[in-house]
Design a protein around this motif. Structure first.
Motif, PDB file in Angstrom:
ATOM      1  N   ILE A   1     -63.510 -52.522  15.592  1.00 29.02           N
ATOM      2  CA  ILE A   1     -63.112 -52.480  14.193  1.00 29.02           C
ATOM      3  C   ILE A   1     -64.376 -52.344  13.357  1.00 29.02           C
ATOM      4  CG2 ILE A   1     -61.857 -53.667  12.356  1.00 29.02           C
ATOM      5  CD1 ILE A   1     -60.147 -52.950  14.823  1.00 29.02           C
TER       6      ILE A   1
ATOM      7  N   ALA B   1     -55.137 -51.356  11.885  1.00 27.60           N
ATOM      8  CA  ALA B   1     -56.119 -51.329  12.964  1.00 27.60           C
ATOM      9  C   ALA B   1     -55.853 -52.417  13.993  1.00 27.60           C
ATOM     10  CB  ALA B   1     -57.519 -51.490  12.387  1.00 27.60           C
TER      11      ALA B   1
ATOM     12  N   LYS C   1     -61.931 -47.880  15.435  1.00 26.71           N
ATOM     13  CA  LYS C   1     -60.946 -47.894  14.354  1.00 26.71           C
ATOM     14  C   LYS C   1     -61.660 -48.235  13.051  1.00 26.71           C
ATOM     15  CE  LYS C   1     -56.901 -48.970  17.152  1.00 26.71           C
ATOM     16  NZ  LYS C   1     -55.641 -49.733  17.222  1.00 26.71           N
TER      17      LYS C   1
ATOM     18  N   ALA D   1     -59.462 -56.315  20.250  1.00 27.62           N
ATOM     19  CA  ALA D   1     -60.178 -55.725  19.115  1.00 27.62           C
ATOM     20  C   ALA D   1     -61.430 -56.561  18.856  1.00 27.62           C
ATOM     21  CB  ALA D   1     -59.292 -55.700  17.882  1.00 27.62           C
TER      22      ALA D   1
END
Length: 322
Positions: free
Chosen positions: A41, A70, A57, A14
């Motif tokens: 993110i 997330a 996300k 992420a």
């Protein structure tokens, strides 16, 4: 040290700031490895352009549950937020990563101490990660990005291309480590592509676990401002006599940056940060104190004039990302 995932590699990554200047380079470098599923993110109202092949996300930083959701199932979290980001934002991400059991977190490292201001914030982040005990951190110590810093204006590396002037801090001979955007991104991609753990007790190859809760030191160039000027002269075809060269004592310049920042000018913070790395105490030359991990990560030697040329082009086009 054990990994929280059954496989011995990082699969799901992420990224916070995937659409930003550095984040874009990192995301593209990770995509090129073909080894990772990448999630960006972003805030629910973000209009950042995210590279193709990345899952987006949306989150609400005021809602911890949205952050946790997330980050659930991720193997690593990369945070590329600006040092000017709202206070407490990285702590929210760290706490969410811990709640989501994300085992690894990467951030940009600084080693300039309290004078640089960002040092205390980074230390607080590391302390929080270790206190929560769910994740391990890896700091990327890369200093300032060369092509950005050279092009941005006189308050960074001292160069004013529009007016053909440069301000040397002291005598302009203090050498510092500096890194390019592509090399920083490649270092992160190479780092997250390492095995997490050795295969067995006889495996001496590089692993991610050997950098657990430690900084990774990388550098493209070890340069003084005079070295930078020599490269600029080669790239632009100018002579030193074409440039106005001034000098400013490091303590005077640092104090001016502090006063400028306290007066509400954000460029003052930039000036004091950059000035601090040129102090004669050697803080900007971490290569001399710690060595580099360039070889372990297989980073290529970069061409100084190539990136000086990029900086000159950015300055001419006034691409001042600040």
């Amino acid at each position: 040290m054990a990994t929280s995932t059954p496989q011995n590699y990082i699969e799901k990554v992420a990224i916070v700031g995937a659409g930003g200047q550095m984040g874009t380079f990192i995301t593209e470098a990770l995509l090129k490895t073909g080894k990772h599923h990448i999630s960006a993110i972003t805030r629910s109202d973000s209009t950042s352009k995210i590279p193709a092949g990345v899952e987006v996300k949306k989150v609400d930083y005021e809602d911890p549950a949205s952050l946790i959701e997330a980050l659930r199932g991720q193997d690593a979290l990369i945070i590329t937020m600006s040092v000017m980001s709202p206070p407490g934002q990285s702590a929210k991400l760290i706490e969410a990563a811990a709640a989501a059991n994300v085992p690894w977190r990467s951030h940009r490292e600084t080693k300039m101490g309290e004078d640089a201001m960002v040092g205390l914030a980074k230390q607080a982040d590391r302390d929080l990660i270790e206190k929560l005990g769910k994740s391990s951190w890896v700091g990327i110590c890369c200093s300032f990005w060369y092509e950005y810093s050279l092009s941005t204006g006189p308050f960074t590396y001292g160069f004013d291309f529009e007016n053909h002037s440069v301000t040397f801090i002291d005598d302009g001979t203090t050498k510092i480590n500096t890194t390019t955007w592509p090399q920083t991104a490649l270092a992160i991609a190479r780092l997250l592509s390492l095995k997490v753990l050795p295969d067995d007790t006889n495996d001496n190859s590089a692993t991610l676990s050997q950098f657990r809760n430690q900084p990774v030191y990388i550098s493209a160039f070890l340069l003084s401002q005079k070295d930078m000027l020599e490269s600029v002269l080669r790239v632009t075809g100018t002579k030193e006599s074409d440039w106005k060269i001034e000098h400013e004592a490091h303590k005077v310049r640092f104090a001016a940056g502090v006063a400028q920042f306290n007066g509400g000018d954000q460029r003052g913070a930039v000036k004091l940060l950059y000035t601090r790395v040129f102090y004669p105490d050697g803080c900007g030359n971490y290569e001399a104190r710690h060595g580099l991990h360039n070889d372990i990560l297989g980073l290529p030697k970069e061409d100084l004039d190539e990136f000086t040329r990029i900086a000159v082009d950015r300055a001419e086009r006034k691409v001042l990302v600040f």
